[in-house]
Design a protein around this motif. Structure first.
Motif, PDB file in Angstrom:
ATOM      1  N   THR A 157       0.852  -1.187   0.000  1.00 21.28           N
ATOM      2  CA  THR A 157       0.000   0.000   0.000  1.00 21.28           C
ATOM      3  C   THR A 157       0.888   1.237   0.000  1.00 21.28           C
ATOM      4  OG1 THR A 157      -0.074  -0.043   2.427  1.00 21.28           O
ATOM      5  CG2 THR A 157      -1.842  -1.180   1.240  1.00 21.28           C
ATOM      6  N   PRO A 158       0.384   2.359  -0.465  1.00 17.61           N
ATOM      7  CA  PRO A 158       1.198   3.580  -0.471  1.00 17.61           C
ATOM      8  C   PRO A 158       1.632   3.949   0.943  1.00 17.61           C
ATOM      9  CG  PRO A 158      -0.764   3.852  -1.816  1.00 17.61           C
ATOM     10  CD  PRO A 158      -0.943   2.570  -1.078  1.00 17.61           C
ATOM     11  N   PRO A 159       2.853   4.426   1.123  1.00 21.78           N
ATOM     12  CA  PRO A 159       3.322   4.819   2.457  1.00 21.78           C
ATOM     13  C   PRO A 159       2.636   6.096   2.917  1.00 21.78           C
ATOM     14  CG  PRO A 159       4.944   5.414   0.815  1.00 21.78           C
ATOM     15  CD  PRO A 159       3.882   4.634   0.087  1.00 21.78           C
ATOM     16  N   PRO A 160       2.705   6.394   4.205  1.00 23.38           N
ATOM     17  CA  PRO A 160       2.157   7.658   4.688  1.00 23.38           C
ATOM     18  C   PRO A 160       2.824   8.853   4.001  1.00 23.38           C
ATOM     19  CG  PRO A 160       2.663   6.188   6.513  1.00 23.38           C
ATOM     20  CD  PRO A 160       3.247   5.560   5.293  1.00 23.38           C
ATOM     21  N   VAL A 161       2.147   9.973   4.017  1.00 25.99           N
ATOM     22  CA  VAL A 161       2.697  11.194   3.418  1.00 25.99           C
ATOM     23  C   VAL A 161       4.038  11.514   4.070  1.00 25.99           C
ATOM     24  CG1 VAL A 161       2.351  13.664   3.087  1.00 25.99           C
ATOM     25  CG2 VAL A 161       0.405  12.099   2.890  1.00 25.99           C
ATOM     26  N   GLY A 162       5.052  11.743   3.241  1.00 28.77           N
ATOM     27  CA  GLY A 162       6.384  12.064   3.735  1.00 28.77           C
ATOM     28  C   GLY A 162       7.289  10.871   3.924  1.00 28.77           C
ATOM     29  N   THR A 163       6.733   9.655   3.843  1.00 23.50           N
ATOM     30  CA  THR A 163       7.532   8.442   4.006  1.00 23.50           C
ATOM     31  C   THR A 163       7.957   7.924   2.638  1.00 23.50           C
ATOM     32  OG1 THR A 163       6.305   7.841   5.998  1.00 23.50           O
ATOM     33  CG2 THR A 163       7.574   6.095   4.924  1.00 23.50           C
ATOM     34  N   PRO A 164       9.262   7.724   2.414  1.00 23.40           N
ATOM     35  CA  PRO A 164       9.705   7.204   1.112  1.00 23.40           C
ATOM     36  C   PRO A 164       9.187   5.791   0.862  1.00 23.40           C
ATOM     37  CG  PRO A 164      11.545   8.122   2.368  1.00 23.40           C
ATOM     38  CD  PRO A 164      10.388   8.015   3.312  1.00 23.40           C
ATOM     39  N   VAL A 165       9.071   5.433  -0.392  1.00 26.73           N
ATOM     40  CA  VAL A 165       8.757   4.051  -0.763  1.00 26.73           C
ATOM     41  C   VAL A 165      10.025   3.222  -0.578  1.00 26.73           C
ATOM     42  CG1 VAL A 165       8.054   2.499  -2.616  1.00 26.73           C
ATOM     43  CG2 VAL A 165       6.985   4.760  -2.406  1.00 26.73           C
ATOM     44  N   ARG A 166       9.936   2.218   0.243  1.00 26.21           N
ATOM     45  CA  ARG A 166      11.093   1.355   0.517  1.00 26.21           C
ATOM     46  C   ARG A 166      10.868  -0.006  -0.145  1.00 26.21           C
ATOM     47  NH1 ARG A 166      14.524   5.181   3.049  1.00 26.21           N
ATOM     48  NH2 ARG A 166      13.392   6.146   4.786  1.00 26.21           N
ATOM     49  N   GLY A 167      11.787  -0.922   0.212  1.00 23.06           N
ATOM     50  CA  GLY A 167      11.634  -2.297  -0.228  1.00 23.06           C
ATOM     51  C   GLY A 167      11.058  -3.150   0.882  1.00 23.06           C
ATOM     52  N   THR A 168      11.895  -3.979   1.489  1.00 25.41           N
ATOM     53  CA  THR A 168      11.462  -4.947   2.495  1.00 25.41           C
ATOM     54  C   THR A 168      12.028  -4.593   3.861  1.00 25.41           C
ATOM     55  OG1 THR A 168      11.321  -6.725   0.859  1.00 25.41           O
ATOM     56  CG2 THR A 168      11.552  -7.374   3.170  1.00 25.41           C
ATOM     57  N   TYR A 169      11.138  -4.540   4.845  1.00 28.97           N
ATOM     58  CA  TYR A 169      11.544  -4.365   6.244  1.00 28.97           C
ATOM     59  C   TYR A 169      11.809  -5.762   6.795  1.00 28.97           C
ATOM     60  CZ  TYR A 169       9.585   0.317   5.606  1.00 28.97           C
ATOM     61  OH  TYR A 169       9.322   1.575   5.149  1.00 28.97           O
ATOM     62  N   ALA A 170      13.001  -5.983   7.334  1.00 29.58           N
ATOM     63  CA  ALA A 170      13.409  -7.353   7.661  1.00 29.58           C
ATOM     64  C   ALA A 170      13.951  -7.483   9.078  1.00 29.58           C
ATOM     65  CB  ALA A 170      14.473  -7.828   6.667  1.00 29.58           C
ATOM     66  N   ALA A 171      13.649  -8.623   9.693  1.00 31.83           N
ATOM     67  CA  ALA A 171      14.270  -9.061  10.936  1.00 31.83           C
ATOM     68  C   ALA A 171      14.564 -10.543  10.754  1.00 31.83           C
ATOM     69  CB  ALA A 171      13.354  -8.821  12.128  1.00 31.83           C
ATOM     70  N   ILE A 172      15.844 -10.907  10.714  1.00 32.03           N
ATOM     71  CA  ILE A 172      16.251 -12.267  10.367  1.00 32.03           C
ATOM     72  C   ILE A 172      17.179 -12.808  11.451  1.00 32.03           C
ATOM     73  CG2 ILE A 172      17.264 -13.742   8.592  1.00 32.03           C
ATOM     74  CD1 ILE A 172      16.935 -11.333   6.636  1.00 32.03           C
ATOM     75  N   ALA A 173      16.800 -13.943  12.037  1.00 33.45           N
ATOM     76  CA  ALA A 173      17.632 -14.601  13.049  1.00 33.45           C
ATOM     77  C   ALA A 173      18.521 -15.645  12.379  1.00 33.45           C
ATOM     78  CB  ALA A 173      16.758 -15.252  14.112  1.00 33.45           C
ATOM     79  N   TYR A 174      19.789 -15.665  12.760  1.00 32.64           N
ATOM     80  CA  TYR A 174      20.760 -16.569  12.147  1.00 32.64           C
ATOM     81  C   TYR A 174      21.424 -17.454  13.200  1.00 32.64           C
ATOM     82  CZ  TYR A 174      20.622 -13.411   8.090  1.00 32.64           C
ATOM     83  OH  TYR A 174      20.226 -12.646   7.026  1.00 32.64           O
ATOM     84  N   SER A 175      21.714 -18.684  12.799  1.00 37.18           N
ATOM     85  CA  SER A 175      22.597 -19.521  13.610  1.00 37.18           C
ATOM     86  C   SER A 175      24.031 -19.135  13.287  1.00 37.18           C
ATOM     87  CB  SER A 175      22.362 -21.006  13.315  1.00 37.18           C
ATOM     88  OG  SER A 175      22.651 -21.289  11.943  1.00 37.18           O
ATOM     89  N   VAL A 176      24.898 -19.202  14.290  1.00 37.81           N
ATOM     90  CA  VAL A 176      26.287 -18.788  14.085  1.00 37.81           C
ATOM     91  C   VAL A 176      27.081 -19.960  13.507  1.00 37.81           C
ATOM     92  CG1 VAL A 176      26.190 -17.073  15.920  1.00 37.81           C
ATOM     93  CG2 VAL A 176      26.922 -19.407  16.450  1.00 37.81           C
ATOM     94  N   PRO A 177      28.171 -19.675  12.820  1.00 35.45           N
ATOM     95  CA  PRO A 177      28.965 -20.747  12.202  1.00 35.45           C
ATOM     96  C   PRO A 177      29.761 -21.541  13.221  1.00 35.45           C
ATOM     97  CG  PRO A 177      29.996 -18.614  11.819  1.00 35.45           C
ATOM     98  CD  PRO A 177      28.666 -18.333  12.462  1.00 35.45           C
ATOM     99  N   ARG A 178      30.256 -22.661  12.794  1.00 31.45           N
ATOM    100  CA  ARG A 178      31.112 -23.478  13.647  1.00 31.45           C
ATOM    101  C   ARG A 178      32.341 -22.675  14.050  1.00 31.45           C
ATOM    102  NH1 ARG A 178      31.347 -29.498  10.789  1.00 31.45           N
ATOM    103  NH2 ARG A 178      29.119 -30.001  11.060  1.00 31.45           N
ATOM    104  N   GLY A 179      32.766 -22.897  15.270  1.00 29.46           N
ATOM    105  CA  GLY A 179      33.935 -22.191  15.769  1.00 29.46           C
ATOM    106  C   GLY A 179      33.576 -21.023  16.667  1.00 29.46           C
ATOM    107  N   TRP A 180      32.356 -20.514  16.510  1.00 30.19           N
ATOM    108  CA  TRP A 180      31.970 -19.377  17.340  1.00 30.19           C
ATOM    109  C   TRP A 180      31.861 -19.759  18.813  1.00 30.19           C
ATOM    110  CZ3 TRP A 180      29.711 -14.221  16.436  1.00 30.19           C
ATOM    111  CH2 TRP A 180      30.112 -13.690  15.214  1.00 30.19           C
ATOM    112  N   GLU A 181      31.510 -21.013  19.084  1.00 27.62           N
ATOM    113  CA  GLU A 181      31.378 -21.430  20.474  1.00 27.62           C
ATOM    114  C   GLU A 181      32.712 -21.406  21.211  1.00 27.62           C
ATOM    115  OE1 GLU A 181      31.810 -25.103  17.890  1.00 27.62           O
ATOM    116  OE2 GLU A 181      30.614 -23.254  17.865  1.00 27.62           O
ATOM    117  N   ASP A 182      33.828 -21.389  20.446  1.00 29.80           N
ATOM    118  CA  ASP A 182      35.155 -21.336  21.061  1.00 29.80           C
ATOM    119  C   ASP A 182      35.584 -19.905  21.376  1.00 29.80           C
ATOM    120  OD1 ASP A 182      35.386 -24.111  20.808  1.00 29.80           O
ATOM    121  OD2 ASP A 182      36.186 -23.933  18.764  1.00 29.80           O
TER     122      ASP A 182
END
Length: 377
Positions: A87-112
């Protein structure tokens, strides 16, 4: 002028509760922007509370570059919220792409690695992604840390909250919420200049003007600490001073006030911690602020605090009931968010005070700079 509102709750609540309080204080902010810090998350994010969460705004090309960067570092996506408004953004708000929140597992070795080593890696990755986005304009990254989401946008806070459907997604309900209305007043509108600011589990937002910004900025940059850079707002240094005091100097948050507004030599003469505080004042003299400022912040472990400079031209109030407390620029915001509290127990910090509420949300702890500091520092 900005308006600030924060909530700390034993149970997860909607960020719209904080935004509604900002809306009640609308005469004190111009509706040109909003920033949110969410911690103590619910839903799938709570089940992945040790996984770093990356939060930001991305174009399609930016998401592809993010995926490649993350894969190259050995991280894997575990859960994500990706919202692309149609939907169109509120007045004064730019048109963006995707608002994201992404949880990641850490790679091997981080536990050390030690916790400090992991923290530096995560901060550097956030800075890398921020730089990549600034070069091409396809991504803005606000945080990369476990149990943390940061949302920032240009526009009226209430309209932005509705536009992003913040009241409909319980996966972003949180136990600790910082919300700021209006963009930074001293710089061009830039989402990186929008409060709250965040580094390694420490978040804060400020109402006021930091006229001592340049010497503080130069001192922090001289510490050679990853993340002490950028500074597109004069208020970001308040977050970094809190980080420096608690994470690097190992001090309790009660000492934060002694760094930013130290007692006079006469006041220190009879203080039970005069030797320590005199040394701290001398060592951190370049971190002394010159307000007016009201600072609300949140720390690792879930403690929330409010403090002010000696001018006290930016008031604040703390109040609540068992299970939920609010920190507000104005009492009307607190009344809107927690109307059924015992108002006689509200606390307005004066120029020597720090107000703290722990993650148990049982009471307001009132601390004065005249008090003896806790022995565990």
């Amino acid at each position: 002028m900005c308006r600030l509102f924060a909530l700390t709750s034993r149970d997860p609540i909607s960020p719209m509760r904080a935004i509604d309080a900002l809306n009640v204080m609308k005469e004190g902010h111009d509706g040109s922007g909003v920033g949110l810090y969410l911690n103590g998350l619910s839903g799938p994010f709570e089940e992945l509370k040790d996984c770093p969460i990356l939060s930001g705004i991305f174009t399609e090309a930016g998401l592809r570059r993010l995926d490649q960067y993350i894969m190259d570092k050995g991280f894997k996506s575990k859960f994500s919220i990706l919202y692309t408004p149609h939907t169109p953004p509120p007045v004064g708000t730019p048109v963006r792409g995707t608002y994201a929140a992404i949880a990641y597992s850490v790679p091997r070795g981080w536990e050390d690695m030690t916790e400090a080593e992991q923290g530096v890696r995560l901060v550097q990755m956030r800075l890398d992604l921020k730089k990549m986005g600034e070069e091409t304009g396809d991504m803005m990254v606000f945080s990369f840390w476990p149990d943390t989401i940061v949302i920032k946008e240009v526009g009226d806070p209430l309209e932005i909250g509705q536009y992003l459907l913040l009241d409909r997604n319980k996966d972003i309900y949180a136990r600790r919420i910082l919300a700021q209305g209006r963009q930074n007043t001293n710089y061009a509108i830039n989402l990186y200049a929008c409060h709250p600011f965040f580094i390694e589990g420490v978040a804060s937002m400020t109402n006021g003007e930091n006229t001592a910004f340049l010497p503080i900025k130069e001192y922090l940059e001289s510490r050679n600490i990853t993340g002490y850079s950028g500074y597109q707002s004069d208020s970001e240094v308040f977050t970094h001073i809190a980080h420096y005091a608690t994470k690097k100097l190992g001090l309790d948050i009660r000492a934060y006030k002694h760094i930013i507004t130290p007692l006079s030599d006469g006041e220190l003469a009879h203080h039970p911690d005069r030797e320590f505080l005199t040394d701290l004042k001398r060592t951190c003299r370049k971190l002394i602020i010159d307000g007016p400022n009201c600072v609300i912040g949140c720390l690792p472990g879930g403690r929330m605090f409010m403090t002010q400079d000696r001018k006290k031209f930016r008031p604040g109030i703390v109040g609540g009931k068992d299970g939920i407390f609010g920190f507000s620029s104005e009492v009307c915001g607190l009344n809107a968010a927690i109307p059924d509290r015992d108002k006689s127990k509200d606390f307005q910090p004066m120029h020597l005070d720090t107000a703290i509420v722990g993650p148990d949300c049982k009471e307001i702890i009132q601390c004065s700079q005249t008090d003896q500091l806790p022995r565990q520092l």
